[in-house]
Design a protein around this motif. Structure first.
Motif, mmCIF file in Angstrom:
data_model
loop_
_atom_site.group_PDB
_atom_site.id
_atom_site.type_symbol
_atom_site.label_atom_id
_atom_site.label_comp_id
_atom_site.label_asym_id
_atom_site.label_seq_id
_atom_site.Cartn_x
_atom_site.Cartn_y
_atom_site.Cartn_z
ATOM 1 N N GLU A 35 0.196 -1.451 -0.291
ATOM 2 C CA GLU A 35 0.152 -0.265 -0.511
ATOM 3 C C GLU A 35 0.805 1.269 -0.240
ATOM 4 O OE1 GLU A 35 -2.776 -0.145 3.129
ATOM 5 O OE2 GLU A 35 -4.022 -1.925 2.268
ATOM 6 N N GLN A 36 2.180 1.646 0.853
ATOM 7 C CA GLN A 36 2.825 2.035 0.645
ATOM 8 C C GLN A 36 3.571 2.558 -0.563
ATOM 9 O OE1 GLN A 36 6.199 1.929 3.186
ATOM 10 N NE2 GLN A 36 6.479 4.233 3.503
ATOM 11 N N GLY A 37 3.788 1.048 -0.581
ATOM 12 C CA GLY A 37 4.742 1.549 -2.523
ATOM 13 C C GLY A 37 3.907 2.091 -3.438
ATOM 14 N N LEU A 38 2.289 1.409 -3.192
ATOM 15 C CA LEU A 38 1.332 2.163 -4.329
ATOM 16 C C LEU A 38 1.020 3.435 -3.979
ATOM 17 C CD1 LEU A 38 -0.104 2.171 -7.210
ATOM 18 C CD2 LEU A 38 -2.556 0.814 -4.883
ATOM 19 N N ARG A 39 1.243 3.891 -2.675
ATOM 20 C CA ARG A 39 0.999 5.175 -2.436
ATOM 21 C C ARG A 39 2.358 6.398 -3.586
ATOM 22 N NH1 ARG A 39 0.649 4.850 1.885
ATOM 23 N NH2 ARG A 39 2.488 5.880 3.380
ATOM 24 N N LEU A 40 3.274 5.438 -3.013
ATOM 25 C CA LEU A 40 4.504 6.216 -3.903
ATOM 26 C C LEU A 40 5.173 6.547 -4.943
ATOM 27 C CD1 LEU A 40 7.502 5.122 -0.935
ATOM 28 C CD2 LEU A 40 6.381 7.152 -1.072
ATOM 29 N N PHE A 41 4.301 5.578 -5.547
ATOM 30 C CA PHE A 41 4.164 5.230 -7.258
ATOM 31 C C PHE A 41 3.459 6.449 -7.263
ATOM 32 C CE2 PHE A 41 1.753 3.622 -11.132
ATOM 33 C CZ PHE A 41 3.227 3.788 -11.693
ATOM 34 N N ARG A 42 2.439 6.586 -6.543
ATOM 35 C CA ARG A 42 1.312 7.874 -7.073
ATOM 36 C C ARG A 42 2.065 9.372 -6.985
ATOM 37 N NH1 ARG A 42 -3.364 4.823 -5.021
ATOM 38 N NH2 ARG A 42 -4.632 4.096 -7.163
ATOM 39 N N GLU A 43 3.210 9.265 -6.207
ATOM 40 C CA GLU A 43 3.514 10.741 -5.475
ATOM 41 C C GLU A 43 4.764 11.081 -6.364
ATOM 42 O OE1 GLU A 43 4.605 11.051 -1.099
ATOM 43 O OE2 GLU A 43 2.146 10.769 -0.591
ATOM 44 N N HIS A 44 5.618 9.891 -6.934
ATOM 45 C CA HIS A 44 6.855 10.311 -7.481
ATOM 46 C C HIS A 44 7.092 9.958 -8.752
ATOM 47 C CE1 HIS A 44 7.799 11.637 -3.147
ATOM 48 N NE2 HIS A 44 7.830 10.979 -3.311
ATOM 49 N N ALA A 45 6.337 8.818 -9.245
ATOM 50 C CA ALA A 45 6.299 8.698 -10.605
ATOM 51 C C ALA A 45 7.224 8.074 -10.725
ATOM 52 C CB ALA A 45 5.845 9.619 -11.485
ATOM 53 N N PRO A 46 7.932 6.817 -10.759
ATOM 54 C CA PRO A 46 9.301 6.284 -10.555
ATOM 55 C C PRO A 46 9.620 6.461 -12.233
ATOM 56 C CG PRO A 46 8.075 4.963 -9.242
ATOM 57 C CD PRO A 46 7.283 6.530 -9.734
ATOM 58 N N ASP A 47 11.428 5.850 -11.965
ATOM 59 C CA ASP A 47 11.491 5.650 -13.570
ATOM 60 C C ASP A 47 11.064 3.979 -13.619
ATOM 61 O OD1 ASP A 47 12.055 8.017 -14.989
ATOM 62 O OD2 ASP A 47 13.489 7.980 -12.914
ATOM 63 N N ILE A 48 10.929 2.964 -12.655
ATOM 64 C CA ILE A 48 10.871 1.504 -12.150
ATOM 65 C C ILE A 48 10.615 0.746 -10.833
ATOM 66 C CG2 ILE A 48 13.726 1.290 -11.669
ATOM 67 C CD1 ILE A 48 13.931 -1.112 -13.779
ATOM 68 N N VAL A 49 10.137 0.322 -11.058
ATOM 69 C CA VAL A 49 9.721 -0.012 -9.972
ATOM 70 C C VAL A 49 10.583 -1.973 -9.425
ATOM 71 C CG1 VAL A 49 7.413 -1.415 -8.407
ATOM 72 C CG2 VAL A 49 6.764 0.678 -10.521
ATOM 73 N N VAL A 50 10.809 -1.186 -8.302
ATOM 74 C CA VAL A 50 10.760 -3.022 -8.093
ATOM 75 C C VAL A 50 10.942 -3.497 -6.584
ATOM 76 C CG1 VAL A 50 13.162 -3.927 -7.475
ATOM 77 C CG2 VAL A 50 14.067 -2.311 -8.848
#
Length: 228
Positions: A35-50
């Motif tokens: 859940e925290q990962g999804l929130r950070l994904f939405r906030e920071h728009a990373p270039d890649i997810v591991v």
């Protein structure tokens, strides 16, 4: 500087990965659960997810599924101790680009991250949305909306299902080479990607089965042919 979203609940491993990526020039955002990962994904728009697969609150597969709904192109690497073929295939079905089994070396992870970021940078821009409807037998295929229709029935396709069906349509009544599809949609043609492609072809056959004039044939050792 590329941003990596690391979603890993093992604190010691997460710290090692964070430090190792940082000294290699990556910016790292870390989440300890899905859940925290999804929130950070939405906030920071990373270039890649591991992401680890076995995560609290929202597992890695569910996380990847949601990420793919919101961004069809960001690369995703799964980290996991699970190595059953069914798990690997499921990861690729959900839009994963790579699968790294624990324990792994940091050099191997970095090589895979850089390879996926390089492919993403070279990928052509997505085509502009278009109202064009493609005909596949009695079906209407709205490629831009990723929808397949027959009369009142409608199937919402995933991004990868739509891309595969578009390639089959464009090469209809001709052979679509398996290796080319794997390189374009999965990034390479290794064994586990091939298994995932087979699953996607089976799904498309199921979606198209209401029209007996439409068939997807296996051309042994070469690829597939859409007859319509």
């Amino acid at each position: 500087m590329a941003t990596v979203l690391l979603v890993e609940d093992e604190a010691a491993l997460a710290l090692i990965v964070q430090d190792s990526l940082a000294v290699r020039g990556f910016r790292v955002q870390h989440a300890a659960d899905g859940e925290q990962g999804l929130r950070l994904f939405r906030e920071h728009a990373p270039d890649i997810v591991v992401a680890d697969v076995m995560l609290p609150r929202l597992d890695g597969f569910a996380l990847a599924e949601q990420v793919r709904r919101e961004n069809p192109t960001v690369p995703i690497i799964f980290l996991t101790a699970r190595s059953q073929p069914a798990d690997v295939v499921r990861g690729f079905e959900l839009g994963g680009n790579d699968y790294l089994k624990k324990p792994f070396s940091m050099d191997e992870l970095v090589v895979r991250i850089r390879a996926l970021l390089g492919r993403a940078a070279l990928a052509p821009p997505a085509p502009a949305a278009s109202p064009e409807l493609l005909r596949i037998g009695r079906y209407e295929f709205a490629y831009a909306q990723q929808k397949l229709r027959l009369a009142e029935a409608e199937v919402q396709l995933t991004n990868r299902e739509a891309e595969l069906l578009k390639r089959l349509h464009d090469q209809r009544n001709q052979v679509l080479e398996r290796s080319a599809v794997l390189r374009e949609l999965w990034g390479d043609d290794h064994f586990f990607n091939g298994r995932s492609l087979d699953v996607f072809v089976t799904r498309l056959r199921r979606y198209l089965r209401a029209d007996p004039e439409v068939q997807i044939l296996n051309i042994r050792g070469i690829g597939y042919k859409l007859l319509c």
